[in-house]
Design a protein around this motif. Structure first.
Motif, PDB file in Angstrom:
ATOM      1  N   ASN A  85     -25.305  41.220 -63.799  1.00 56.25           N
ATOM      2  CA  ASN A  85     -24.126  41.872 -64.351  1.00 56.25           C
ATOM      3  C   ASN A  85     -23.482  41.121 -65.507  1.00 56.25           C
ATOM      4  OD1 ASN A  85     -24.265  43.999 -62.516  1.00 56.25           O
ATOM      5  ND2 ASN A  85     -23.034  42.911 -60.994  1.00 56.25           N
ATOM      6  N   ASN A  86     -23.539  39.812 -65.456  1.00 51.50           N
ATOM      7  CA  ASN A  86     -22.844  39.044 -66.486  1.00 51.50           C
ATOM      8  C   ASN A  86     -23.457  37.653 -66.598  1.00 51.50           C
ATOM      9  OD1 ASN A  86     -20.940  38.434 -68.429  1.00 51.50           O
ATOM     10  ND2 ASN A  86     -19.345  37.880 -66.974  1.00 51.50           N
ATOM     11  N   ASN A 130     -19.185  37.137 -71.478  1.00 48.86           N
ATOM     12  CA  ASN A 130     -19.420  38.593 -71.496  1.00 48.86           C
ATOM     13  C   ASN A 130     -20.796  38.936 -72.054  1.00 48.86           C
ATOM     14  OD1 ASN A 130     -16.773  38.547 -70.681  1.00 48.86           O
ATOM     15  ND2 ASN A 130     -16.138  40.260 -71.955  1.00 48.86           N
ATOM     16  N   ASN A 131     -21.819  38.363 -71.445  1.00 52.92           N
ATOM     17  CA  ASN A 131     -23.205  38.576 -71.885  1.00 52.92           C
ATOM     18  C   ASN A 131     -23.405  38.150 -73.335  1.00 52.92           C
ATOM     19  OD1 ASN A 131     -23.700  39.666 -69.341  1.00 52.92           O
ATOM     20  ND2 ASN A 131     -23.273  41.754 -70.022  1.00 52.92           N
ATOM     21  N   THR A 155     -22.984  33.783 -68.995  1.00 58.13           N
ATOM     22  CA  THR A 155     -22.168  32.998 -69.914  1.00 58.13           C
ATOM     23  C   THR A 155     -22.825  31.644 -70.114  1.00 58.13           C
ATOM     24  OG1 THR A 155     -20.140  34.046 -69.114  1.00 58.13           O
ATOM     25  CG2 THR A 155     -19.885  31.950 -70.254  1.00 58.13           C
TER      26      THR A 155
END
Length: 282
Positions: free
Chosen positions: A160-161, A181-182, A163
């Motif tokens: 999902n994400n 945020n990706n 960093t």
């Protein structure tokens, strides 16, 4: 010395965000320790016409490394945390955290923290949702810290994400770059202790997916130590918000904070904020 992932940009985040007391009109924090080592912490703050608060008690058995924390908040959330540190493996802390709102919701999380020399690793598992894994790892060497974090949903088999971050810390300054945020939001910041009395810092955030005319947000802050018991802080951002703060230690363990935020672009409108904070520790 290892650095956890969330602390890679701590110095610049603290100078630009911490100890600005306009966030809540009134905040009170009381922390006391009983003779048997039980720590009680009570907090309350106002927001608009509402007042929220919480009370918490924590007991730690230093011989076994076992800690138990019980809390209750005015939104009727009952929280429990059981921690076990350095029992299974030196540098490893394991905790089970639950939060229950009667007849509304519940959550259970299983968290693990590990630190050793230059390595820091953390795993947070939401057992009732997914389960969802949040994990991060960092390596520190010669003042440089690099690391990454990700969120994985087992039920949907989806990342999902994610960093990544890079930071450097010297005796009197620190710099950091975080891509979150990706890897679509980039934040860079610096902190400099100019002298024993003066600290300065700044933070800039660029959102590559922003559709606004100016996708870059900028904050510049400074702190001046008046004496051993008091300091003042000031901050300005690109939106024209000027924030001021003053903290004074009234007596040992008692601190009073006063803050104000002025919208310089709407000086004649009711867009300004005032706040006060009182904390007690014994």
């Amino acid at each position: 010395m290892s650095v956890v992932f969330s602390d890679i940009a701590k110095a610049s985040n603290d100078i630009t965000s911490r100890d600005f007391f306009h966030v809540a009109p009134l905040a009170v924090d009381v922390k006391t320790t009983a003779a048997n080592g039980v720590v009680f912490n009570s907090k309350a703050k106002s927001s608009g016409d509402k007042v929220s608060g919480s009370i918490e008690g924590k007991y730690t058995d230093k011989k076994t490394g076992l800690s138990l924390t019980q809390g209750w908040a005015t939104n009727n959330v009952l929280s429990t945390k059981v921690e076990l540190a350095n029992a299974v493996l030196p540098g490893l802390k394991t905790e089970l955290v639950s939060a229950v709102t009667p007849n509304v919701s519940k959550s259970v999380k299983f968290n693990n923290y590990y630190t050793h020399d230059a390595l820091s690793a953390r795993v947070f598992v939401d057992l009732l949702k997914g389960p969802v894994f949040n994990t991060d790892v960092t390596f520190t060497q010669d003042g440089f810290t690099t690391g990454g974090a990700l969120t994985y949903d087992v039920a949907s088999a989806k990342l999902n994400n994610y960093t990544c971050a890079l930071g450097y810390k010297a005796l009197d300054y620190a710099v950091a770059l975080v891509a979150s945020n990706n890897l679509s939001v980039f934040t860079t910041g610096y902190y400099h202790k100019v002298s024993p009395l003066v600290e300065v810092g700044a933070k800039a955030t660029y959102d590559s997916k922003s559709t606004t005319p100016n996708p870059v947000a900028l904050e510049i802050a400074s702190k001046y130590k008046l004496d051993s018991t008091a300091f003042v802080k000031a901050k300005v951002n690109d939106s024209g918000i000027v924030a001021l703060a003053y903290q004074q230690e009234l007596t040992p363990g008692v601190k009073l904070g006063l803050g104000a935020a002025v919208d310089a672009l709407k000086i004649n409108e009711a867009a300004h904020k005032l706040g006060a904070s009182l904390s007690y520790s014994a």
